[in-house]
Motif scaffolding. Structure first.
Motif, PDB file in Angstrom:
ATOM      1  N   ILE A   1       0.847  -1.200   0.000  1.00 41.83           N
ATOM      2  CA  ILE A   1       0.000   0.000   0.000  1.00 41.83           C
ATOM      3  C   ILE A   1       0.879   1.245   0.000  1.00 41.83           C
ATOM      4  N   ILE A   2       0.526   2.203  -0.869  1.00 44.03           N
ATOM      5  CA  ILE A   2       1.212   3.491  -0.967  1.00 44.03           C
ATOM      6  C   ILE A   2       0.219   4.578  -0.578  1.00 44.03           C
ATOM      7  N   PHE A   3       0.644   5.478   0.320  1.00 46.29           N
ATOM      8  CA  PHE A   3      -0.237   6.530   0.813  1.00 46.29           C
ATOM      9  C   PHE A   3       0.197   7.897   0.282  1.00 46.29           C
ATOM     10  N   GLN A   4      -0.742   8.814   0.236  1.00 51.49           N
ATOM     11  CA  GLN A   4      -0.462  10.170  -0.229  1.00 51.49           C
ATOM     12  C   GLN A   4       0.585  10.850   0.638  1.00 51.49           C
ATOM     13  N   SER A   5       0.530  10.605   1.958  1.00 47.71           N
ATOM     14  CA  SER A   5       1.414  11.312   2.889  1.00 47.71           C
ATOM     15  C   SER A   5       2.745  10.590   3.117  1.00 47.71           C
ATOM     16  N   PHE A   6       3.030   9.573   2.299  1.00 47.89           N
ATOM     17  CA  PHE A   6       4.287   8.810   2.336  1.00 47.89           C
ATOM     18  C   PHE A   6       4.385   7.890   3.551  1.00 47.89           C
ATOM     19  N   ASN A   7       4.044   8.394   4.754  1.00 49.08           N
ATOM     20  CA  ASN A   7       4.069   7.587   5.981  1.00 49.08           C
ATOM     21  C   ASN A   7       5.444   6.987   6.261  1.00 49.08           C
ATOM     22  N   LEU A   8       6.498   7.757   6.014  1.00 54.68           N
ATOM     23  CA  LEU A   8       7.846   7.310   6.338  1.00 54.68           C
ATOM     24  C   LEU A   8       8.174   7.662   7.793  1.00 54.68           C
ATOM     25  N   ILE A   9       9.016   6.856   8.412  1.00 56.10           N
ATOM     26  CA  ILE A   9       9.444   7.118   9.787  1.00 56.10           C
ATOM     27  C   ILE A   9      10.624   8.083   9.742  1.00 56.10           C
ATOM     28  N   PRO A  10      10.500   9.283  10.283  1.00 56.70           N
ATOM     29  CA  PRO A  10      11.515  10.323  10.075  1.00 56.70           C
ATOM     30  C   PRO A  10      12.879  10.002  10.658  1.00 56.70           C
ATOM     31  N   THR A  11      12.931   9.148  11.673  1.00 57.73           N
ATOM     32  CA  THR A  11      14.211   8.837  12.316  1.00 57.73           C
ATOM     33  C   THR A  11      14.949   7.687  11.645  1.00 57.73           C
ATOM     34  N   LEU A  12      14.350   7.074  10.631  1.00 56.03           N
ATOM     35  CA  LEU A  12      14.983   5.962   9.923  1.00 56.03           C
ATOM     36  C   LEU A  12      15.483   6.408   8.555  1.00 56.03           C
ATOM     37  N   THR A  13      16.509   5.768   8.058  1.00 52.96           N
ATOM     38  CA  THR A  13      16.998   6.039   6.706  1.00 52.96           C
ATOM     39  C   THR A  13      16.028   5.462   5.685  1.00 52.96           C
ATOM     40  N   ALA A  14      16.256   5.807   4.416  1.00 59.15           N
ATOM     41  CA  ALA A  14      15.425   5.257   3.341  1.00 59.15           C
ATOM     42  C   ALA A  14      15.458   3.732   3.372  1.00 59.15           C
ATOM     43  N   GLN A  15      16.662   3.178   3.503  1.00 59.14           N
ATOM     44  CA  GLN A  15      16.794   1.727   3.518  1.00 59.14           C
ATOM     45  C   GLN A  15      16.076   1.118   4.719  1.00 59.14           C
ATOM     46  N   GLU A  16      16.208   1.721   5.875  1.00 62.38           N
ATOM     47  CA  GLU A  16      15.551   1.198   7.072  1.00 62.38           C
ATOM     48  C   GLU A  16      14.032   1.301   6.963  1.00 62.38           C
ATOM     49  N   ASN A  17      13.535   2.384   6.352  1.00 63.90           N
ATOM     50  CA  ASN A  17      12.097   2.507   6.146  1.00 63.90           C
ATOM     51  C   ASN A  17      11.569   1.371   5.273  1.00 63.90           C
ATOM     52  N   VAL A  18      12.298   1.034   4.236  1.00 62.78           N
ATOM     53  CA  VAL A  18      11.870  -0.049   3.351  1.00 62.78           C
ATOM     54  C   VAL A  18      11.936  -1.392   4.079  1.00 62.78           C
ATOM     55  N   GLU A  19      12.936  -1.562   4.910  1.00 58.18           N
ATOM     56  CA  GLU A  19      13.088  -2.815   5.657  1.00 58.18           C
ATOM     57  C   GLU A  19      11.898  -3.094   6.566  1.00 58.18           C
ATOM     58  N   THR A  20      11.230  -2.049   7.037  1.00 58.50           N
ATOM     59  CA  THR A  20      10.123  -2.252   7.983  1.00 58.50           C
ATOM     60  C   THR A  20       9.023  -3.139   7.416  1.00 58.50           C
ATOM     61  N   ALA A  21       8.867  -3.159   6.087  1.00 55.28           N
ATOM     62  CA  ALA A  21       7.831  -3.990   5.472  1.00 55.28           C
ATOM     63  C   ALA A  21       8.150  -5.476   5.575  1.00 55.28           C
ATOM     64  N   LEU A  22       9.421  -5.805   5.803  1.00 51.18           N
ATOM     65  CA  LEU A  22       9.838  -7.206   5.842  1.00 51.18           C
ATOM     66  C   LEU A  22       9.877  -7.774   7.255  1.00 51.18           C
ATOM     67  N   VAL A  23       9.845  -6.909   8.261  1.00 48.96           N
ATOM     68  CA  VAL A  23       9.917  -7.375   9.651  1.00 48.96           C
ATOM     69  C   VAL A  23       8.759  -8.311  10.001  1.00 48.96           C
ATOM     70  N   PRO A  24       7.490  -7.979   9.662  1.00 53.13           N
ATOM     71  CA  PRO A  24       6.388  -8.892  10.007  1.00 53.13           C
ATOM     72  C   PRO A  24       6.490 -10.259   9.338  1.00 53.13           C
TER      73      PRO A  24
ATOM     74  N   LEU B   1      -0.875  -4.169  -5.522  1.00 55.87           N
ATOM     75  CA  LEU B   1      -0.348  -2.859  -5.161  1.00 55.87           C
ATOM     76  C   LEU B   1      -1.515  -1.874  -5.133  1.00 55.87           C
ATOM     77  N   LEU B   2      -1.716  -1.240  -3.981  1.00 51.01           N
ATOM     78  CA  LEU B   2      -2.777  -0.252  -3.811  1.00 51.01           C
ATOM     79  C   LEU B   2      -2.156   1.114  -3.571  1.00 51.01           C
ATOM     80  N   ALA B   3      -2.756   2.138  -4.143  1.00 55.66           N
ATOM     81  CA  ALA B   3      -2.221   3.489  -4.004  1.00 55.66           C
ATOM     82  C   ALA B   3      -3.363   4.464  -3.745  1.00 55.66           C
ATOM     83  N   ASP B   4      -3.266   5.196  -2.644  1.00 55.96           N
ATOM     84  CA  ASP B   4      -4.296   6.169  -2.263  1.00 55.96           C
ATOM     85  C   ASP B   4      -3.764   7.570  -2.527  1.00 55.96           C
ATOM     86  N   GLU B   5      -4.180   8.170  -3.636  1.00 52.11           N
ATOM     87  CA  GLU B   5      -3.747   9.512  -4.042  1.00 52.11           C
ATOM     88  C   GLU B   5      -2.216   9.633  -4.001  1.00 52.11           C
TER      89      GLU B   5
END
Length: 236
Positions: A87-110, A163-167
Motif C-alpha cells: 500500500i502506498i499513501f499520499q502522505s508517504f508515511n515514512l518514519i523520520p528517524t529511519l533512513t530510506a533503507q531502514e524505512n523499506v526494511e520495515t515492510a519485511l519485519v512482520p 499494489l494499492l495506491a491512495d492519491e
C-alpha cells in the motif's frame, strides 16, 4: 482475483448513519490496473480500504483468491496483508528517524525476514525505483518525489501480488506527478501486479485501462482499453 459482492459500509456520525458504500459489486482480475475516481466523500478511499483489508464491510464480501477478507480473523488478515498487499499513501508515511533503507526494511519485519536479507532486499528495491544512491538518507534529506519513491519501494520489497495506491501523487507538482505515474505504471507492467489506485485527478484517471467512477457510494465501471497502451513504461 478480487470479487466484491454487495459491499456496503455504514458509519455512525452522532445520531446519523452514513452509507459510504452502497451494495458495490466489483471484479478485479489478476494483473488488472483499475483507477477509482470520485469526489471527496464519495466513498473511493473507503472502497480502497475494503480491497486492502484495512477495514471490513458492514454487509457483503471482499474475496481475494477465494478468501473473504470480511470474515477471517484479524491475525490471518494481518498476515495476508503483510504477504500479498503493498500500500502506498499520499502522505508517504515514512518514519523520520529511519533512513530510506531502514524505512523499506520495515515492510519485511512482520514476515520474519532475517536482518541481512532485509538490508539486501531493501537496497535492491530502492535501486529499482532509482534511489540506489540514497540508501542512507533520512526522509528530511529527500525531495517529495524521492520520499514517494521510498514509499513505493517499501510497498514492493515484500513482492506483493497487489499494489494499492491512495492519491499517490496528491502532494506532488505536475512534473513529479507524471514521473511517479510513469514509475508506477512501469512497475505494474514489469511485475504483473494487480494495481488499484484512488485519485481525484482526471488526467491520471484517463491513463488507466479500467476506471471505476464512484459517487454517493455507488460505482460505474468504464473500460478504457487502448489509452493505457500508448503509455511508455521504460522511463523510470
Amino acid at each position: 482475483m478480487y470479487t466484491l459482492t454487495g459491499v456496503t459500509k455504514r458509519y455512525s456520525r452522532g445520531k446519523e448513519t452514513v452509507e459510504a458504500l452502497r451494495g458495490v459489486d466489483l471484479t478485479i482480475e489478476d494483473g488488472d490496473q483499475l483507477v477509482i475516481q470520485g469526489p471527496t466523500g464519495g466513498g473511493k478511499s473507503t472502497l480502497l480500504q475494503m480491497i486492502g483489508g484495512l477495514d471490513r464491510p458492514t454487509v457483503g464480501s471482499v474475496e481475494l483468491d477465494g478468501v473473504d477478507l470480511a470474515r477471517i480473523s484479524e491475525a490471518k488478515l494481518t498476515r495476508l496483508r503483510a504477504e500479498k498487499i503493498g500500500i502506498i499513501f499520499q502522505s508517504f508515511n515514512l518514519i523520520p528517524t529511519l533512513t530510506a533503507q531502514e524505512n523499506v526494511e520495515t515492510a519485511l519485519v512482520p514476515l520474519g525476514v532475517k536482518p541481512a536479507e532485509r538490508r539486501e532486499r531493501a537496497a535492491e528495491a530502492l535501486r529499482s525505483v532509482g534511489l540506489g544512491e540514497r540508501l542512507g538518507h533520512a526522509p528530511a534529506e529527500l525531495s517529495g518525489g524521492q520520499q514517494q519513491r521510498v514509499a513505493i519501494a517499501r510497498a514492493l520489497v515484500k513482492k506483493p501480488k497487489v499494489l494499492l495506491a491512495d492519491e499517490p501523487t496528491g502532494n506532488l507538482d505536475e512534473s513529479m506527478r507524471d514521473e511517479i505515474m510513469a514509475l508506477l505504471e512501469g512497475l505494474w507492467h514489469e511485475y504483473g501486479l494487480t494495481f488499484v489506485m484512488v485519485t481525484h485527478d482526471s488526467s491520471i484517471a484517463r491513463r488507466a485501462p479500467r476506471l471505476a467512477t464512484i459517487k454517493a457510494g455507488q460505482i460505474t465501471l468504464t473500460e478504457q482499453q487502448g489509452q493505457q497502451r500508448q503509455q511508455s513504461y521504460a522511463q523510470y
